[in-house]
Design an enzyme around this catalytic site. Structure first.
Site, PDB file in Angstrom:
ATOM      1  N   THR A  68      51.763  48.312  58.561  1.00 17.32           N
ATOM      2  CA  THR A  68      53.369  48.748  58.671  1.00 17.32           C
ATOM      3  C   THR A  68      53.752  50.221  57.624  1.00 17.32           C
ATOM      4  OG1 THR A  68      55.029  47.784  58.663  1.00 17.32           O
ATOM      5  CG2 THR A  68      53.906  47.636  60.942  1.00 17.32           C
ATOM      6  N   ASN A  69      53.910  49.635  56.687  1.00 18.71           N
ATOM      7  CA  ASN A  69      54.540  50.441  55.674  1.00 18.71           C
ATOM      8  C   ASN A  69      53.082  50.915  54.674  1.00 18.71           C
ATOM      9  OD1 ASN A  69      56.781  49.073  53.733  1.00 18.71           O
ATOM     10  ND2 ASN A  69      55.856  46.927  54.586  1.00 18.71           N
ATOM     11  N   ILE A  99      48.059  37.478  44.722  1.00 20.86           N
ATOM     12  CA  ILE A  99      48.602  37.765  43.568  1.00 20.86           C
ATOM     13  C   ILE A  99      47.701  38.752  42.216  1.00 20.86           C
ATOM     14  CG2 ILE A  99      49.504  36.439  40.413  1.00 20.86           C
ATOM     15  CD1 ILE A  99      51.247  35.964  42.700  1.00 20.86           C
ATOM     16  N   LEU A 100      47.704  39.584  41.196  1.00 23.51           N
ATOM     17  CA  LEU A 100      47.225  39.920  40.607  1.00 23.51           C
ATOM     18  C   LEU A 100      46.846  39.224  39.162  1.00 23.51           C
ATOM     19  CD1 LEU A 100      48.663  43.968  41.590  1.00 23.51           C
ATOM     20  CD2 LEU A 100      46.704  42.910  42.500  1.00 23.51           C
ATOM     21  N   HIS A 133      58.516  44.377  48.039  1.00 25.64           N
ATOM     22  CA  HIS A 133      59.225  43.645  48.795  1.00 25.64           C
ATOM     23  C   HIS A 133      60.584  42.965  49.884  1.00 25.64           C
ATOM     24  CE1 HIS A 133      59.498  38.731  47.509  1.00 25.64           C
ATOM     25  NE2 HIS A 133      60.646  39.002  47.712  1.00 25.64           N
TER      26      HIS A 133
HETATM   27  C1  GAR Z   1      56.191  43.562  54.541  1.00 22.80           C
HETATM   28  O1  GAR Z   1      57.266  43.115  54.927  1.00 22.80           O
HETATM   29  C2  GAR Z   1      56.293  43.714  53.295  1.00 22.80           C
HETATM   30  O2  GAR Z   1      57.580  43.722  52.769  1.00 22.80           O
HETATM   31  C3  GAR Z   1      55.999  41.739  52.858  1.00 22.80           C
HETATM   32  O3  GAR Z   1      54.661  41.901  53.925  1.00 22.80           O
HETATM   33  C4  GAR Z   1      54.780  42.401  55.234  1.00 22.80           C
HETATM   34  C5  GAR Z   1      54.050  43.000  55.073  1.00 22.80           C
HETATM   35  O4  GAR Z   1      53.725  43.825  56.491  1.00 22.80           O
HETATM   36  N1  GAR Z   1      55.357  41.508  51.625  1.00 22.80           N
HETATM   37  C6  GAR Z   1      55.432  40.015  51.044  1.00 22.80           C
HETATM   38  O5  GAR Z   1      56.421  39.534  51.706  1.00 22.80           O
HETATM   39  C7  GAR Z   1      55.438  40.235  49.606  1.00 22.80           C
HETATM   40  N2  GAR Z   1      56.174  39.719  48.422  1.00 22.80           N
HETATM   41  P1  GAR Z   1      53.052  45.364  56.934  1.00 22.80           P
HETATM   42  O6  GAR Z   1      51.438  44.912  56.431  1.00 22.80           O
HETATM   43  O7  GAR Z   1      53.034  45.635  58.368  1.00 22.80           O
HETATM   44  O8  GAR Z   1      53.578  46.740  55.486  1.00 22.80           O
END
Ligand code: GAR
Length: 208
Positions: free
Chosen positions: A13-14, A93-94, A110
């Protein structure tokens, strides 16, 4: 024009928020040229395909050794001519190789207000479970540069979101995505592409 490569592991979604921002002209001087997934079944790959964006899959478990994986990911990003790497829900992790090759050119989103609820083990719903367990009244999201300290790099943008009575981790996650992540990630990417972020003494300084 900067080439933006987006790394994903799940729903994306991001990534969609970045694509929508690009289609609305909100990413100035940048273009999403490739999506790289750690998971061949990630729905994010469908989003890339539907928008005619090149994609690739690279999975940690296809490499015996972490250093080999780190090298292969670095080479793949170089082959794709990445100017900016965006971690949009990328759950691997990178390593040192990739982080040093793209110093101050990797942005992560984050789902909490760093330095709260971050670091190793804090990802996805686990972050929101921890925030609810603590009983914080505000949480939110942080866009930051990636360094070798997990979730410890220079903070670019943050946005606070209210925690409400009766929230479940899923409800809080959705509110934080809608009100914070999908807004600050495209904004941070656009600022980067316009060379408006300078890192000075581990602080990201934005010139508007
Ligand atoms: C998002 O909430 C992002 O902030 C989180 O995973 C989700 C991915 O959603 N990332 C972390 O927790 C990184 N530490 P998406 O695939 O729908 O964008």
């Amino acid at each position: 024009m900067k080439n933006i490569v987006v790394l994903v592991s799940g729903g994306g979604t991001n990534l969609q928020a970045l694509i929508d921002a690009q289609n609305s002209g909100l990413i100035e001087n940048g273009k999403i040229t490739c999506v790289i997934s750690s998971n061949p079944n990630a729905y994010a790959l469908t989003r890339a395909k539907d928008n005619d964006i090149d994609s690739a899959v690279i999975s940690r478990k296809d490499f015996d050794d972490f250093n080999e994986y780190d090298k292969a990911l670095t080479q793949l990003l170089k082959d794709k001519n990445a100017d900016l790497v965006v971690l949009a829900g990328f759950l691997t992790i990178l390593g040192h190789e990739v982080i040093s090759a793209f110093e101050n050119r990797i942005i992560n989103i984050h789902p909490a207000l760093i330095p709260s609820f971050c670091g190793e083990g804090f990802y996805g719903l686990k972050v929101h479970e921890a925030a609810l367990k603590k009983g914080v009244k505000l949480s939110g999201a942080t866009a930051h540069f990636v360094t070798e300290e997990c979730d410890g790099g220079p903070i670019i943008l943050q946005k606070a979101v209210e925690v409400k009575n009766g929230d479940t981790p899923e409800v809080l996650q959705k509110r934080i995505m809608e009100q914070a992540e999908w807004k600050i990630l495209p904004r941070a990417v656009s600022l980067f592409c316009q060379d408006k972020i300078q890192v000075i003494d581990n602080h990201a300084v934005i010139s508007e």
